[in-house]
Design a protein around this motif. Structure first.
Motif, PDB file in Angstrom:
ATOM      1  N   GLN A 269     -22.147  40.987 200.448  1.00 15.97           N
ATOM      2  CA  GLN A 269     -22.209  40.356 199.124  1.00 15.97           C
ATOM      3  C   GLN A 269     -21.788  38.900 199.207  1.00 15.97           C
ATOM      4  O   GLN A 269     -21.096  38.500 200.139  1.00 15.97           O
ATOM      5  CB  GLN A 269     -21.254  41.072 198.174  1.00 15.97           C
ATOM      6  N   VAL A 270     -22.205  38.141 198.204  1.00 14.71           N
ATOM      7  CA  VAL A 270     -21.720  36.769 198.136  1.00 14.71           C
ATOM      8  C   VAL A 270     -21.039  36.598 196.780  1.00 14.71           C
ATOM      9  O   VAL A 270     -21.530  37.086 195.761  1.00 14.71           O
ATOM     10  CB  VAL A 270     -22.863  35.737 198.328  1.00 14.71           C
ATOM     11  N   THR A 271     -19.864  35.961 196.808  1.00 13.30           N
ATOM     12  CA  THR A 271     -19.172  35.670 195.556  1.00 13.30           C
ATOM     13  C   THR A 271     -19.441  34.222 195.187  1.00 13.30           C
ATOM     14  O   THR A 271     -19.130  33.306 195.949  1.00 13.30           O
ATOM     15  CB  THR A 271     -17.651  35.888 195.701  1.00 13.30           C
ATOM     16  N   VAL A 272     -20.053  34.044 194.036  1.00  8.00           N
ATOM     17  CA  VAL A 272     -20.372  32.696 193.551  1.00  8.00           C
ATOM     18  C   VAL A 272     -19.283  32.318 192.552  1.00  8.00           C
ATOM     19  O   VAL A 272     -18.996  33.079 191.633  1.00  8.00           O
ATOM     20  CB  VAL A 272     -21.748  32.686 192.848  1.00  8.00           C
ATOM     21  N   SER A 273     -18.664  31.143 192.741  1.00  7.47           N
ATOM     22  CA  SER A 273     -17.596  30.731 191.822  1.00  7.47           C
ATOM     23  C   SER A 273     -17.857  29.344 191.258  1.00  7.47           C
ATOM     24  O   SER A 273     -18.350  28.453 191.956  1.00  7.47           O
ATOM     25  CB  SER A 273     -16.248  30.687 192.538  1.00  7.47           C
ATOM     26  N   VAL A 274     -17.523  29.196 189.987  1.00  6.03           N
ATOM     27  CA  VAL A 274     -17.594  27.884 189.330  1.00  6.03           C
ATOM     28  C   VAL A 274     -16.180  27.570 188.870  1.00  6.03           C
ATOM     29  O   VAL A 274     -15.628  28.252 188.011  1.00  6.03           O
ATOM     30  CB  VAL A 274     -18.557  27.920 188.109  1.00  6.03           C
ATOM     31  N   LYS A 275     -15.615  26.529 189.507  1.00  2.00           N
ATOM     32  CA  LYS A 275     -14.193  26.218 189.245  1.00  2.00           C
ATOM     33  C   LYS A 275     -14.111  24.878 188.536  1.00  2.00           C
ATOM     34  O   LYS A 275     -14.814  23.933 188.921  1.00  2.00           O
ATOM     35  CB  LYS A 275     -13.491  26.144 190.611  1.00  2.00           C
TER      36      LYS A 275
END
Ligand code: ADP
Length: 362
Positions: A269-275
């Protein structure tokens, strides 16, 4: 009159005892002791037999029905599981069980209906309130123009622009409402495909770059991604998710940066984050930001920053349709990070797909 197993057994025993004695007395020359003994024995036997039968077969079950009905009234369903599992031989007990299960089923349905009804009422009130705001604003501007402001060129342009903005807000709200209801009704079909999430995120970044930089913010990736990361998801919907999250990060950040990152895990899986380094969300509101029309601070969010209040609800639904979820961590006053997971494309799937589908890779 108070009926319980003792009273019923006593009455029956007296009647049977008397009848037995009466019958025995018909037999000539029966000694009085024999009459008394016969009467007492039949009284005692009837009492014991009736008492046991009623106590264990009838009254106990009836009092259990009362007990359960009382519990249902008090909304205490702790007994449900024990009841559901039992397969009784005793037909009365079985009937009891059936009644319990039926009553509980009904009770649960009623509870569910009540919740749905409350939700519907709340939703209707929210939608009316949200629609009212832009309509009233546009109406106000148009009426002011009609009342004479139209003659002043400066005011005319200003008011027309404001009316147009209110109508744009209304349009965005209706659009979001339709999207949300279509997803909820299951009318929106998901089109799963393999695509490069890095390429998509770059496109979204390009889209926001000017707007974000005009505010004096920086937007970019946490590192250089030289290789594509292929995921299997609905590209159009994920584009929407990224757009909503980055748009929020921009709206709720006054200074600092917006950083996108991609963490590939060994689980495929890939975790996509917007910080962001924005205003953050108070801990007590963290769990509620994905609810429809929830705004951390109603007046501030609407007045200064705009927004339909549906963006995160849409994101949540889209991620659920991907059997995933969106999560948030935030420090009030310091910033927030919204993340979601997507499944990576399997290598064999990529090789079997048409190369052109993935676009060019650097
Ligand atoms: P809105 O259209 O009001 O932005 P959303 O559903 O997108 O509606 O977000 C719900 C609320 O969550 C927002 O009103 C805001 O209070 C809060 N929120 C969302 N994203 C952020 C963020 N990046 N930083 C701080 N607060 C946020």
């Amino acid at each position: 009159m108070f009926f319980n197993s003792k009273v019923v057994a006593l009455l029956l025993a007296i009647v049977v005892g008397l009848i037995t004695t009466a019958f025995l007395s018909l037999v000539s020359e029966t000694p009085i002791q024999a009459l008394i003994t016969g009467g007492l024995i039949s009284f005692a036997a009837t009492y014991i037999f009736t008492f046991i039968t009623f106590e264990f077969l009838v009254f106990k079950e009836i009092s259990r029905i009362y007990e359960v009905l009382n519990k249902i009234r008090k909304k205490n369903f702790s007994f449900i599981e024990e009841e559901e599992d039992r397969q009784h031989r005793n037909p009365l007990k079985r009937i009891n069980s059936e009644i319990f299960t039926y009553a509980i089923g009904r009770q649960r349905e009623i509870e569910q209906l009540r919740k749905v009804e409350a939700f519907r009422r709340e939703f209707l009130a929210d939608v009316s309130h949200e629609l009212k705001t832009p309509v009233f604003a546009a109406q106000g501007f148009v009426h002011t123009l009609l009342d004479g402001a139209i003659d002043d060129k400066k005011v005319r342009i200003k008011f027309l622009k404001r009316a147009a903005k209110s109508l744009d807000n209304l349009d965005a709200l209706i659009h979001d409402l339709l999207t949300l209801s279509q997803i909820e009704l299951g009318e929106t079909k998901m089109h799963f495909e393999h695509f490069n999430i890095i390429e998509m995120a770059s496109e979204v970044l390009d889209l926001f770059e000017n707007k974000v930089e005009r505010k004096g913010l920086y937007i970019g990736f946490d590192q250089e991604y030289n290789h594509p990361i292929f995921v299997y998801a609905d590209a159009e919907k994920i584009y929407r998710v990224l757009t909503n999250l980055i748009s929020n990060a921009n709206k709720y950040t006054d200074e600092g940066e917006i950083i996108l990152s991609f963490n590939v895990s060994s689980g495929g899986q890939v975790t996509v984050s917007v910080k962001d380094t924005g205003i953050g969300i108070p801990p007590e509101d963290l769990g509620r930001v994905f609810e429809r029309f929830f705004r951390v601070e109603k007046s501030r969010a609407k007045g200064k920053r705009g927004g339909t209040g549906l963006g995160l609800a849409i994101v949540k639904h889209i991620m659920e349709a991907h059997y995933s979820k969106v999560s948030v961590i935030s420090t009030f006053g310091k910033g927030s990070t919204f993340s979601f997971k997507l499944p990576l494309s399997k290598e064999e799937d990529l090789y079997s797909a048409d190369d052109d589908e993935f676009g060019s890779e650097e």
